[in-house]
Design a protein around this motif. Structure first.
Motif, PDB file in Angstrom:
ATOM      1  N   HIS A 101     -22.299 -20.305  22.565  1.00  0.00           N
ATOM      2  CA  HIS A 101     -20.605 -19.264  22.176  1.00  0.00           C
ATOM      3  C   HIS A 101     -20.219 -19.645  20.537  1.00  0.00           C
ATOM      4  O   HIS A 101     -20.652 -20.080  19.844  1.00  0.00           O
ATOM      5  CB  HIS A 101     -20.412 -18.861  23.384  1.00  0.00           C
ATOM      6  CG  HIS A 101     -19.514 -21.032  23.516  1.00  0.00           C
ATOM      7  ND1 HIS A 101     -18.167 -21.681  22.333  1.00  0.00           N
ATOM      8  CD2 HIS A 101     -19.591 -22.005  24.557  1.00  0.00           C
ATOM      9  CE1 HIS A 101     -17.852 -22.407  22.702  1.00  0.00           C
ATOM     10  NE2 HIS A 101     -18.794 -22.792  23.364  1.00  0.00           N
ATOM     11  N   ASP A 133     -18.231 -28.092  19.120  1.00  0.00           N
ATOM     12  CA  ASP A 133     -18.402 -27.400  20.593  1.00  0.00           C
ATOM     13  C   ASP A 133     -17.992 -25.789  19.602  1.00  0.00           C
ATOM     14  O   ASP A 133     -17.400 -25.097  20.041  1.00  0.00           O
ATOM     15  CB  ASP A 133     -17.275 -26.852  21.324  1.00  0.00           C
ATOM     16  CG  ASP A 133     -17.062 -26.599  22.956  1.00  0.00           C
ATOM     17  OD1 ASP A 133     -17.880 -25.894  22.834  1.00  0.00           O
ATOM     18  OD2 ASP A 133     -15.795 -26.134  23.289  1.00  0.00           O
ATOM     19  N   MET A 134     -19.582 -25.143  19.509  1.00  0.00           N
ATOM     20  CA  MET A 134     -20.976 -25.644  19.946  1.00  0.00           C
ATOM     21  C   MET A 134     -21.220 -25.161  18.660  1.00  0.00           C
ATOM     22  O   MET A 134     -22.134 -24.435  19.103  1.00  0.00           O
ATOM     23  CB  MET A 134     -21.229 -25.022  21.205  1.00  0.00           C
ATOM     24  CG  MET A 134     -20.940 -23.979  21.818  1.00  0.00           C
ATOM     25  SD  MET A 134     -21.815 -23.515  22.852  1.00  0.00           S
ATOM     26  CE  MET A 134     -23.702 -23.684  22.749  1.00  0.00           C
ATOM     27  N   GLU A 165     -16.737 -17.236  24.747  1.00  0.00           N
ATOM     28  CA  GLU A 165     -17.105 -18.595  26.006  1.00  0.00           C
ATOM     29  C   GLU A 165     -15.504 -19.068  26.351  1.00  0.00           C
ATOM     30  O   GLU A 165     -14.958 -18.967  27.480  1.00  0.00           O
ATOM     31  CB  GLU A 165     -18.020 -19.203  25.899  1.00  0.00           C
ATOM     32  CG  GLU A 165     -18.354 -19.938  26.867  1.00  0.00           C
ATOM     33  CD  GLU A 165     -17.619 -22.247  26.576  1.00  0.00           C
ATOM     34  OE1 GLU A 165     -18.418 -21.883  28.056  1.00  0.00           O
ATOM     35  OE2 GLU A 165     -16.606 -21.763  26.290  1.00  0.00           O
ATOM     36  N   GLU A 166     -15.408 -19.373  25.723  1.00  0.00           N
ATOM     37  CA  GLU A 166     -13.469 -20.834  25.678  1.00  0.00           C
ATOM     38  C   GLU A 166     -12.441 -19.786  25.989  1.00  0.00           C
ATOM     39  O   GLU A 166     -11.466 -19.787  26.685  1.00  0.00           O
ATOM     40  CB  GLU A 166     -13.045 -21.146  24.433  1.00  0.00           C
ATOM     41  CG  GLU A 166     -13.997 -21.698  23.201  1.00  0.00           C
ATOM     42  CD  GLU A 166     -13.811 -22.918  24.431  1.00  0.00           C
ATOM     43  OE1 GLU A 166     -13.362 -23.317  25.564  1.00  0.00           O
ATOM     44  OE2 GLU A 166     -14.774 -23.633  23.505  1.00  0.00           O
ATOM     45  N   GLU A 193     -24.073 -26.511  25.137  1.00  0.00           N
ATOM     46  CA  GLU A 193     -23.336 -27.392  24.811  1.00  0.00           C
ATOM     47  C   GLU A 193     -22.401 -29.097  24.587  1.00  0.00           C
ATOM     48  O   GLU A 193     -23.764 -29.229  25.066  1.00  0.00           O
ATOM     49  CB  GLU A 193     -22.206 -26.747  26.288  1.00  0.00           C
ATOM     50  CG  GLU A 193     -21.493 -25.859  26.629  1.00  0.00           C
ATOM     51  CD  GLU A 193     -20.344 -25.393  25.714  1.00  0.00           C
ATOM     52  OE1 GLU A 193     -19.875 -26.073  25.337  1.00  0.00           O
ATOM     53  OE2 GLU A 193     -20.301 -24.275  26.128  1.00  0.00           O
TER      54      GLU A 193
HETATM   55 ZN   LIG Z   1     -17.858 -24.077  24.293  1.00  0.00          ZN
END
Ligand SMILES: [Zn+2]
Length: 417
Positions: A101, A133-134, A165-166, A193
Motif C-alpha cells: 500500500h 509500513d510499507m 489501506e490504512e 507488510e
Molecule cells: Zn501496512
C-alpha cells in the motif's frame, strides 16, 4: 547476514561457482543500495491517507514504465486516488503478485526526532514515516524491476500497489475488481507488510461500521414525546455485547490467535447536547474481528435486523427517525495451510523459515483471498515500529527483504512453464 542466502546451495570450491557467488553478493549489495535510494524518494511523498496518493503513484508508474513494466491504474471512484497494477513478463495466468500500500498513517501529535518525510540513517536503521509500513517493500519491488525485465520470465511478476489501506483497505477491492475483470490471475499473492520476514499465513479480519441514530429532540421532562437517540444506541450496543459473549463462549476457536475467538468491540460513542434535552443524535463506531472462516455477515445481518425493528418503533413517534450503518472497513480473515499449499512452501523456503505465524493485525490479504488469489504475508520491517513516531526499518531487514525477493523471483517453480 552476508552469505545467508544460499546457505543450502551446494557450493564447492570450483572457480565457476565462486565467480557466480561473487556476482550474487554484488547483486545483493547493489539491490540493497538501490532500494535505499528508492525508499528515500518514496518516503519524501507525504502520502498520509487523507492526501491524494497520485503524486507517489505518478512517480512509481513512471519509474516502472521506464524500466519496461506494463502499467495500468484502477482509480478510486472520485478519481482523487489510484491503485497501480504493473506487470513484468507475459500476460498469462500464474506467477506471483506482490502487493503493497502506498498510503501511510498520520504523524499528527507524534513527537518525531527528525523530519518524518526525510529518511535519515542512524545506528544501522533508516528512520522515516512508512519505512517499515510499507514503502521499503515497494522500493524493493522497484529496485528489482530492471533485473526481472531482463529475465525473460515465462510467467508474470505483478505489482499491485494500493491506496487507503490504512483507513480500512478501501482501495484494494477496486484493484482486485479490476484484476478479476481485465487480467489473467496470478497463482498467489505476497503481501509485503512488515513481518520481520516471518511467513504469516493467518490473521483475523476487521469489519467495522459507524452507526448513527437520528431521533427526536424534546424537553427532558417529557421523554415519552421525544425519540432518545442515546437510548436506542445503548440497546444496539447491548446487543453487540451479547454477540461478543456468544462468540467468546462459542465453539469456534483458533488457538493461533489471542484471544482464540472472534471479537466484537465498540470504540467510540458521541451523542446528546445537554442533560435536560432528549438527544436527537448518537453515533458509535464498532468492529468485528472475525476468525478466518467466521460467518461475520450473519452477525452483521442480525445487527441490521435489530436496527430495523427499533427503527419501526421510532418511526411510530417520529417519521424522520433513521439508523444509518456506514461501513468503515471490510477485511476478511485469512488462513492458508503451508502443508496444503505448494506456493506457501516455496515462500517459506525463500524466507528461510519452517514456521507459519498468525498475527492479530489485518491486511489486504483478505481482499486477495476473497477474489480467488490465495495470499501470504511476508515483508521486511517490524509492525512494532509501524504507526509510531520515529518509525524505522533496520538495514538488516532491508537486506533480508532484498534477499528474499531475489530468491523468490528466481524460483523456477513459480516462473517457468
Ligand atoms: Zn501496512
Amino acid at each position: 547476514m552476508t552469505g545467508s542466502v544460499f546457505v543450502s546451495r551446494p557450493h564447492n570450491k570450483c572457480g565457476v561457482t565462486m565467480v557466480k557467488w561473487g556476482k550474487i553478493m554484488t547483486d545483493i549489495e547493489q539491490f540493497t543500495s538501490d532500494t535505499i535510494a528508492l525508499l528515500t524518494k518514496l518516503v519524501s511523498f507525504d502520502s498520509v491517507s487523507r492526501n491524494s496518493n497520485l503524486p507517489i503513484i505518478d512517480y512509481i508508474e513512471g519509474y516502472l514504465k521506464d524500466h519496461g513494466a506494463v502499467c495500468a491504474r484502477a482509480p478510486s471512484p472520485d478519481g482523487k486516488k489510484s491503485n497501480l497494477l504493473a506487470r513484468i513478463g507475459p500476460e498469462v495466468a500464474g506467477g506471483v503478485v506482490f502487493s503493497g500500500h502506498t498510503d501511510v498513517v498520520p504523524i499528527d501529535g507524534q513527537d518525531w526526532a527528525s523530519d518524518p518525510f526525510t529518511v535519515i540513517e542512524k545506528d544501522e536503521k533508516l528512520f522515516g514515516r512508512g519505512t517499515s509500513d510499507m514503502k521499503c517493500f515497494i522500493a524493493i519491488c522497484m529496485a528489482l524491476t530492471p533485473k526481472l525485465v531482463a529475465m525473460a520470465l515465462e510467467k508474470p511478476v505483478w505489482f499491485a500497489f494500493s491506496y487507503d489501506e490504512e483507513v480500512g483497505c478501501l482501495g484494494a477491492p477496486h484493484l482486485l475488481d479490476y484484476m478479476v475483470k481485465h487480467v489473467p490471475l496470478p497463482a498467489f499473492a505476497v503481501i509485503g507488510e512488515p513481518t520481520m520476514m516471518q511467513v504469516v499465513t493467518a490473521h483475523k479480519g476487521v469489519v467495522s461500521f459507524e452507526t448513527t441514530v437520528h431521533g427526536l429532540e424534546w424537553h427532558s421532562s417529557q421523554p415519552h414525546l421525544g425519540v432518545n437517540a442515546i437510548q436506542i444506541s445503548c440497546e444496539l450496543i447491548h446487543m453487540l455485547m451479547g454477540i461478543a459473549k456468544e462468540l467468546e463462549d462459542g465453539d469456534m476457536r483458533d488457538e493461533r490467535f489471542n484471544p482464540p475467538y472472534s471479537t466484537v468491540h465498540v470504540g467510540t460513542i458521541h451523542g446528546g447536547t445537554a442533560r435536560n434535552i432528549i438527544p436527537k443524535e448518537c453515533k458509535f463506531q464498532w468492529e468485528i474481528r472475525p476468525l478466518p472462516g467466521e460467518n461475520y455477515e450473519k452477525l452483521v445481518d442480525r445487527f441490521k435486523k435489530r436496527c430495523a425493528e427499533l427503527l419501526a418503533g421510532m418511526k411510530k413517534k417520529f417519521a424522520g427517525a433513521e439508523i444509518i450503518n456506514l461501513p468503515m472497513s471490510h477485511m476478511s480473515g485469512v488462513t492458508l495451510q503451508a502443508s496444503a499449499n505448494a506456493n506457501c512452501q516455496t515462500v517459506m523456503r525463500c524466507a528461510q523459515t519452517n514456521r507459519e505465524v498468525a498475527v492479530s493485525f489485518g491486511t489486504e490479504a483478505g481482499v486477495f483471498n476473497d477474489h480467488g488469489i490465495p495470499a501470504i504475508i511476508c515483508g521486511p520491517g517490524n509492525i512494532e515500529q509501524a504507526h509510531k513516531p520515529n518509525e524505522f526499518i533496520e538495514l538488516s531487514q532491508v537486506r533480508a527483504g532484498v534477499e528474499f525477493m531475489l530468491r523468490l523471483t528466481s524460483d523456477p517453480s513459480l516462473f517457468k512453464k
